[in-house]
Write an enzyme that holds these catalytic residues in place. Structure first.
Site, PDB file in Angstrom:
ATOM      1  N   ASP A   1     -19.678  11.694  10.728  1.00 24.11           N
ATOM      2  CA  ASP A   1     -20.959  12.193  11.204  1.00 24.11           C
ATOM      3  C   ASP A   1     -21.634  12.940  10.066  1.00 24.11           C
ATOM      4  O   ASP A   1     -21.197  14.033   9.672  1.00 24.11           O
ATOM      5  CB  ASP A   1     -20.769  13.119  12.413  1.00 24.11           C
ATOM      6  CG  ASP A   1     -22.089  13.671  12.932  1.00 24.11           C
ATOM      7  OD1 ASP A   1     -22.951  12.857  13.327  1.00 24.11           O
ATOM      8  OD2 ASP A   1     -22.275  14.903  12.917  1.00 24.11           O
TER       9      ASP A   1
ATOM     10  N   GLU B   1     -22.735   6.016  11.257  1.00 23.56           N
ATOM     11  CA  GLU B   1     -24.004   5.689  11.879  1.00 23.56           C
ATOM     12  C   GLU B   1     -24.890   4.955  10.878  1.00 23.56           C
ATOM     13  O   GLU B   1     -24.902   5.280   9.692  1.00 23.56           O
ATOM     14  CB  GLU B   1     -24.718   6.958  12.356  1.00 23.56           C
ATOM     15  CG  GLU B   1     -24.130   7.570  13.607  1.00 23.56           C
ATOM     16  CD  GLU B   1     -24.921   8.766  14.078  1.00 23.56           C
ATOM     17  OE1 GLU B   1     -25.501   8.723  15.169  1.00 23.56           O
ATOM     18  OE2 GLU B   1     -24.960   9.771  13.336  1.00 23.56           O
TER      19      GLU B   1
ATOM     20  N   CYS C   1     -21.630  13.317  25.921  1.00 23.93           N
ATOM     21  CA  CYS C   1     -20.446  14.154  26.105  1.00 23.93           C
ATOM     22  C   CYS C   1     -19.209  13.275  25.924  1.00 23.93           C
ATOM     23  O   CYS C   1     -19.047  12.260  26.609  1.00 23.93           O
ATOM     24  CB  CYS C   1     -20.447  14.796  27.485  1.00 23.93           C
ATOM     25  SG  CYS C   1     -18.919  15.711  27.863  1.00 23.93           S
TER      26      CYS C   1
ATOM     27  N   CYS D   1     -16.999  13.360  29.535  1.00 20.85           N
ATOM     28  CA  CYS D   1     -17.411  12.677  30.761  1.00 20.85           C
ATOM     29  C   CYS D   1     -18.415  11.555  30.528  1.00 20.85           C
ATOM     30  O   CYS D   1     -18.676  10.765  31.431  1.00 20.85           O
ATOM     31  CB  CYS D   1     -17.997  13.685  31.754  1.00 20.85           C
ATOM     32  SG  CYS D   1     -19.585  14.402  31.239  1.00 20.85           S
TER      33      CYS D   1
ATOM     34  N   CYS E   1     -21.293  21.038  28.484  1.00 18.46           N
ATOM     35  CA  CYS E   1     -21.686  19.973  29.400  1.00 18.46           C
ATOM     36  C   CYS E   1     -21.521  20.446  30.849  1.00 18.46           C
ATOM     37  O   CYS E   1     -20.795  21.409  31.131  1.00 18.46           O
ATOM     38  CB  CYS E   1     -20.843  18.730  29.138  1.00 18.46           C
ATOM     39  SG  CYS E   1     -21.212  17.324  30.229  1.00 18.46           S
TER      40      CYS E   1
ATOM     41  N   CYS F   1     -19.837  19.067  33.027  1.00 19.28           N
ATOM     42  CA  CYS F   1     -18.467  18.872  33.480  1.00 19.28           C
ATOM     43  C   CYS F   1     -17.558  20.034  33.096  1.00 19.28           C
ATOM     44  O   CYS F   1     -16.384  20.057  33.467  1.00 19.28           O
ATOM     45  CB  CYS F   1     -17.909  17.567  32.919  1.00 19.28           C
ATOM     46  SG  CYS F   1     -17.683  17.580  31.113  1.00 19.28           S
TER      47      CYS F   1
ATOM     48  N   ASP G   1     -21.161  18.553  15.926  1.00 20.97           N
ATOM     49  CA  ASP G   1     -20.766  17.519  14.973  1.00 20.97           C
ATOM     50  C   ASP G   1     -19.401  16.918  15.304  1.00 20.97           C
ATOM     51  O   ASP G   1     -19.185  15.713  15.114  1.00 20.97           O
ATOM     52  CB  ASP G   1     -20.754  18.094  13.556  1.00 20.97           C
ATOM     53  CG  ASP G   1     -22.129  18.581  13.130  1.00 20.97           C
ATOM     54  OD1 ASP G   1     -23.121  17.985  13.572  1.00 20.97           O
ATOM     55  OD2 ASP G   1     -22.213  19.573  12.365  1.00 20.97           O
TER      56      ASP G   1
END
Length: 384
Positions: A195, A279, A331, A334, A353, A355, A362
């Protein structure tokens, strides 16, 4: 596979004179070719062919008083200059019509004597001698600092002079696919997502961080000082030439330290991981915003290009994730899209999150990138 091997050379004083003449003649032929193309375009005439330019700008030009000095240098780099200009125009027109992949390519520009200079020699214009010297036609035998062996006989060599006055040669050699294959790692889990970011250059598996060195930012103050001194010097003066050299040295130091650091990081990543997932960043789009200077300083485009090339030659799995994949917002626990997004969300380095999971921005993105890369490989949708 074609690769370039670059080495430092130390020409003698007479050889530097001949190199200067060669660079000047190559630059003149290039500029004459660009001028001929532009004149034909303004007059709505067909573009002159390569054969016509070769005859008029080299063969016939040597017989005129204005261009007779073209005969003082080898004919090989002059012809290669025309061929390079022709290829540049072909890439420009293919880019306009959509036949060329990648970003838009601009038309060839006139070359200046104050920038980097180069001349390209094909097989009949150079010879590698048994004593390690490189012989160039009408220039002589150059002393080369060999830092490694060439894997095969070079098909061409380009001699270059940097704005700081250093000389280099770049050989084009053919390397067999798999010539640099590394042994597969014993750990099947030796893989990582990457990342990329500005706070940290990269975050790897397990939260390992590669710090952002910010080479330009470190020397920005020194560069500004040298540029201000250059702006105060009279044009054409000797002091302006000295000030220009100081500015060029700062730029060169930034360029070389960044390139060396990126190569070392890539070597470590490829040797420690069997698979690498990144990416597919739209680098050209990122450098147009308010963080353009920081993006350019990080060198993401250089890093991704060299990493893909090195991974391919080493036999490692390299996968690019779609640039629109929501690696930051997703996330990793979840699968809900509850993370920060947009420029406003850049200040949020951690988030929770619904959840109940608490994420480092990162680290969470790296997990999602790695999972998506493994899914693409398993589904056969990735070019590896």
């Amino acid at each position: 596979m074609l690769l370039r091997y670059r080495f430092r050379v130390y020409p003698t004083a007479p050889q530097r004179v001949m190199l200067a003449r060669t660079f000047g003649c190559v630059r003149t032929v290039w500029n004459d070719a660009v001028a001929a193309r532009e004149a034909a375009f303004r007059q709505r005439l067909p573009h002159p062919s390569l054969a016509v330019l070769d005859r008029t700008l080299i063969t016939e030009a040597k017989r005129t008083a204005e261009r007779r000095w073209l005969a003082d240098v080898s004919n090989v780099p002059l012809q290669q200059s025309l061929r390079d200009c022709h290829a540049a125009y072909r890439n420009f027109f293919d880019s306009l019509s959509g036949r060329r992949n990648g970003g838009r390519v601009g038309p060839p520009q006139f070359k200046r004597r104050t920038g980097a200079q180069s001349a390209r020699f094909t097989r009949n214009g150079f010879t590698l001698r048994p004593n390690g010297r490189l012989y160039l036609a009408k220039i002589g035998a150059l002393k080369v600092v060999w830092s490694r062996k060439l894997p095969s006989a070079p098909s061409s060599v380009t001699v270059m002079k940097t704005p700081t006055g250093k000389f280099f040669v770049s050989f084009v050699v053919t390397v067999d696919d798999g010539a640099e294959l590394l042994e597969p790692l014993s750990d099947p889990e030796a893989e990582t997502g990457i990342d990329l970011g500005l706070k940290d250059f990269a975050v790897l598996r397990g939260g390992k961080v590669i710090d952002n060195p910010r080479f330009f930012r470190r020397l920005e103050r020194k560069l500004k000082k040298s540029q201000r001194a250059l702006s105060r010097k009279a044009k054409g003066s000797a002091n302006r030439g000295k000030a220009r050299l100081r500015v060029a040295k700062v730029h060169e130091k930034i360029k070389h330290t960044r390139s060396d650091w990126i190569d070392k990081q890539i070597k470590a990543l490829v040797s420690e991981n069997q698979a690498l997932y990144v990416e597919d960043l739209h680098v050209k789009g990122l450098v147009r915003g308010r963080m353009a200077k920081s993006m350019l300083d990080a060198g993401f485009g250089m890093f991704l290009t060299r990493l893909e090339s090195k991974a391919s030659r080493a036999g490692r799995t390299f996968v690019k994730i779609d640039r629109y994949f929501p690696s930051t917002r997703l996330c990793s626990t979840c699968g809900a899209l509850t993370g920060p997004s947009g420029l406003a969300g850049l200040k949020h380095r951690a988030w929770r999150c619904g959840c109940g999971a608490h994420h480092d921005r990162d680290v969470n993105a790296e997990i999602n990138i790695r999972r998506e890369g493994k899914r693409l490989v398993a589904a056969g949708l990735a070019d590896t």
